[in-house]
Design a protein around this motif. Structure first.
Motif, PDB file in Angstrom:
ATOM      1  N   ARG A 191       2.877   1.595  11.396  1.00 42.34           N
ATOM      2  CA  ARG A 191       2.877   3.095  11.274  1.00 42.34           C
ATOM      3  C   ARG A 191       2.688   4.112  12.975  1.00 42.34           C
ATOM      4  O   ARG A 191       2.292   3.316  13.606  1.00 42.34           O
ATOM      5  CB  ARG A 191       1.785   3.668  10.289  1.00 42.34           C
ATOM      6  N   THR A 192       2.942   5.303  12.520  1.00 43.37           N
ATOM      7  CA  THR A 192       3.080   6.069  14.025  1.00 43.37           C
ATOM      8  C   THR A 192       1.752   6.776  13.934  1.00 43.37           C
ATOM      9  O   THR A 192       2.756   7.983  13.298  1.00 43.37           O
ATOM     10  CB  THR A 192       4.610   6.521  14.182  1.00 43.37           C
ATOM     11  N   VAL A 193       1.499   7.497  14.552  1.00 46.90           N
ATOM     12  CA  VAL A 193       0.247   8.194  14.888  1.00 46.90           C
ATOM     13  C   VAL A 193       0.218   9.225  15.978  1.00 46.90           C
ATOM     14  O   VAL A 193      -0.497   8.508  17.555  1.00 46.90           O
ATOM     15  CB  VAL A 193      -1.176   7.528  14.523  1.00 46.90           C
ATOM     16  N   VAL A 194       0.633  10.266  15.801  1.00 51.23           N
ATOM     17  CA  VAL A 194       0.407  10.967  17.338  1.00 51.23           C
ATOM     18  C   VAL A 194      -0.759  11.902  17.915  1.00 51.23           C
ATOM     19  O   VAL A 194      -0.798  13.121  16.102  1.00 51.23           O
ATOM     20  CB  VAL A 194       2.422  11.614  17.248  1.00 51.23           C
ATOM     21  N   LEU A 236      -4.249   9.514   3.651  1.00 51.51           N
ATOM     22  CA  LEU A 236      -3.178   9.894   3.599  1.00 51.51           C
ATOM     23  C   LEU A 236      -2.334   9.079   3.433  1.00 51.51           C
ATOM     24  O   LEU A 236      -0.828  10.214   3.497  1.00 51.51           O
ATOM     25  CB  LEU A 236      -3.565  11.173   4.940  1.00 51.51           C
ATOM     26  N   LEU A 237      -2.259   8.129   4.644  1.00 44.61           N
ATOM     27  CA  LEU A 237      -0.542   7.573   4.577  1.00 44.61           C
ATOM     28  C   LEU A 237       0.077   6.628   3.614  1.00 44.61           C
ATOM     29  O   LEU A 237      -0.499   5.818   3.009  1.00 44.61           O
ATOM     30  CB  LEU A 237      -1.059   6.554   6.322  1.00 44.61           C
ATOM     31  N   LEU A 259       1.245  -1.196  -0.067  1.00 44.47           N
ATOM     32  CA  LEU A 259      -0.084  -0.128   0.373  1.00 44.47           C
ATOM     33  C   LEU A 259       0.700   1.171   0.147  1.00 44.47           C
ATOM     34  O   LEU A 259       0.475   2.983  -0.398  1.00 44.47           O
ATOM     35  CB  LEU A 259      -1.078   0.139   1.404  1.00 44.47           C
ATOM     36  N   TYR A 260       2.143   1.238  -0.173  1.00 40.88           N
ATOM     37  CA  TYR A 260       3.042   1.896   0.475  1.00 40.88           C
ATOM     38  C   TYR A 260       3.936   2.314  -0.593  1.00 40.88           C
ATOM     39  O   TYR A 260       5.037   2.554  -0.703  1.00 40.88           O
ATOM     40  CB  TYR A 260       3.650   2.355   1.773  1.00 40.88           C
ATOM     41  N   THR A 261       3.534   2.499  -1.994  1.00 42.20           N
ATOM     42  CA  THR A 261       3.618   2.562  -2.985  1.00 42.20           C
ATOM     43  C   THR A 261       4.262   3.948  -3.541  1.00 42.20           C
ATOM     44  O   THR A 261       4.968   5.051  -4.153  1.00 42.20           O
ATOM     45  CB  THR A 261       3.608   1.936  -3.674  1.00 42.20           C
ATOM     46  N   GLY A 262       3.330   4.978  -2.911  1.00 45.83           N
ATOM     47  CA  GLY A 262       3.660   6.113  -3.194  1.00 45.83           C
ATOM     48  C   GLY A 262       2.872   6.874  -4.420  1.00 45.83           C
ATOM     49  O   GLY A 262       2.396   8.240  -5.477  1.00 45.83           O
TER      50      GLY A 262
END
Lengths: 182, 319
Positions: B52-55, B308-309, A78-81
């Motif tokens: 993933r880290t969400v603050v 978004l992420l 999912l994180y390929t931009g």
């Protein structure tokens, strides 16, 4: 824009014949359609599962329970931009725990989609067993996953695309891109 | 589900709904409508944001918005940490930028921020490469509230196009109202606002809404009546009419509700001042969709985090 070379793998008729043969194989090896459920992977597998259910009903007089899974939230890429894929629907209208599941997809390629589908099914329950049925196995596996039922093995290059159209004038085509992936 | 094949460019931040296109709002609402199925399962968690880290940085007190964001991130398997105003080092005099630089040193992927100053989230979004979600900045915007409101309306009305939404109360000082006005007008809805002159000045018409002063003037045609919270903490005594007077002139009770369409939706961003914005029999009545708003808040925040992420190595192969 360079042209994409396309060659026919299955005509629409041959595709329907392959589905009928797969239905017959399911009955031979797994029993009547009340002894398993079909779960199609959205979107191609969902259509195939519906057509398989039609074929099983014509063959045996009973229609299997059919569900579908959208594996988007379980993907490992999912994180390929790139833009995020549109989310589809998961619907499993039966208790997953204890079920005998035939997982259905149109094309088996790297095996990553199937892995993601396993993960999602496990979040719904603990199936008794899972078999994998695909219309086309095009090779290039990246995970130790094999199909139990295969409509057609097709030899491909990694950069090729296999396009399946379940419509009346559809069929399966192999598209050879001049360069690059998909 | 509805068609969201229109391809929308990926954005880094969600700072407000002003300028966000109809296609993009539709994509967010469609995503939320699918992703909320996760919340009805036995295992209410998907691995999507694993690692993933969400603050969450809440420089104003908040209970439900912060909990809703936290839960949204957890349901997507992100790691969540955060603080609220009471425990924050800003109490010790640290500047916002210094706080943000410290957070940045932990390499987060997303910051959810609520801040009393309008524009604070925008400043951080420019300065850092992680995603920023505005959870309310001063009297400016509160985009996730408007998105959850629009999802709730769309669930009941099918579409927002051509629908009439009445917003009643302190529209001028409400970030909820502003974000809703931007979003709803983009989606083709008609927005009518009503409230005391000090809270609902005619200058609001510049935002594309109609301004009325009596609640009865907006009730009749409205598909949705959104009652804004009377923000006692935000108001000086000079602006505020007496609370009892406000309740009499602008509160929604069953009598007033009789004048509205029988299928009108009654909404409130919470927390409700019972007996002020609306009477308990309206708040708990059959036209109220307040708790659906809360459920949809979780869905919309999950959808935004999902959309978004992004962006790291990884391989794009499918099959």
């Amino acid at each position: 824009m360079e042209t994409v070379r396309s060659s026919e793998v299955l005509t629409a008729d041959e595709l329907q014949r392959a589905i009928r043969r797969l239905a017959l194989e399911l009955v031979e090896r797994l029993g009547t359609p009340d002894q398993f459920v079909l779960v199609g992977i959205v979107t191609g597998g969902e259509i195939l599962a519906g057509q398989l259910a039609d074929a099983l009903e014509a063959l045996e007089g009973t229609r299997p329970v059919v569900g579908h899974v959208d594996i988007t939230l379980y993907r490992d890429d999912l994180y390929t931009g790139l833009e995020k894929p549109v989310l589809g629907e998961t619907a499993l209208p039966f208790p997953v725990s204890g079920a005998g599941i035939v997982l259905v997809d149109d094309v088996l390629f790297t095996g990553r989609t199937v892995r993601a589908a396993f993960d999602e099914l496990w979040d719904y329950g603990r199936p008794a067993w899972i078999k994998l049925l695909v219309l086309v196995d095009r090779g290039h596996r990246e995970l130790p996953i094999a199909a139990d039922f295969v409509g057609r093995h097709v030899s491909t290059e990694r950069s090729d695309r296999v396009v399946v159209d379940f419509g009346a004038n559809g069929g399966v085509a192999l598209q050879q891109a001049p360069e690059g992936r998909t | 589900m509805s068609d969201s094949t229109a391809r929308v460019a990926r954005r880094k931040d969600m700072l407000g709904l002003r300028g966000v296109s109809r296609e993009e709002i539709t994509q967010i609402l469609d995503t939320a409508a699918q992703i909320r199925r996760v919340n009805r399962r036995r295992v209410k968690k998907v691995p999507t944001l694993r690692g993933r880290t969400v603050v969450s940085a809440f420089f104003e007190n908040s209970t439900r918005t912060r909990m809703s964001f936290d839960l949204a991130a957890k349901r997507l398997s992100a790691d969540v940490l955060g603080f609220s105003a009471g425990s924050s080092s800003t109490k010790k005099g640290e500047t916002l930028m210094d706080t943000a630089r410290n957070i940045d040193a932990w390499r987060p992927d997303c910051l959810i921020i609520r801040h009393p100053s309008a524009g604070a989230p925008h400043m951080l979004a420019k300065a850092f490469d992680w995603s920023v979600i505005n959870a309310g900045d001063g009297i400016h915007e509160h985009p996730t509230q408007a998105l959850l409101d629009m999802l709730t309306m769309r669930d009941h009305l099918g579409t927002l196009e051509g629908r009439t939404v009445a917003i009643v109360g302190d529209v001028l000082h409400s970030r909820v109202a502003r974000s809703n006005i931007f979003g709803l007008t983009t989606m083709g809805a008609k927005v009518v606002v009503a409230g005391p002159g000090t809270m609902c000045p005619p200058t609001l018409e510049a935002l594309g809404v109609e301004v009325r002063h009596r609640i009865d003037e907006v009730l009749e045609d409205a598909h949705v009546v959104m009652m804004l919270r009377v923000q006692r903490e935000r108001l000086g005594k000079a602006v505020m009419t007496e609370v009892a007077e406000y309740a009499r002139l602008y509160g929604l009770d069953l009598d007033r509700l009789q004048r509205a369409r029988p299928d009108v939706l009654v909404m409130h961003p919470g927390p409700i001042n019972r007996g002020v914005e609306m009477t308990p029999d309206v708040a708990d009545g059959e036209r109220s969709v307040v708790l659906e708003q809360v459920s949809n808040g979780l869905a919309v925040r999950m959808a935004l985090l999902y959309l978004l992420l992004g962006e790291d190595g990884g391989d794009g192969d499918r099959g």
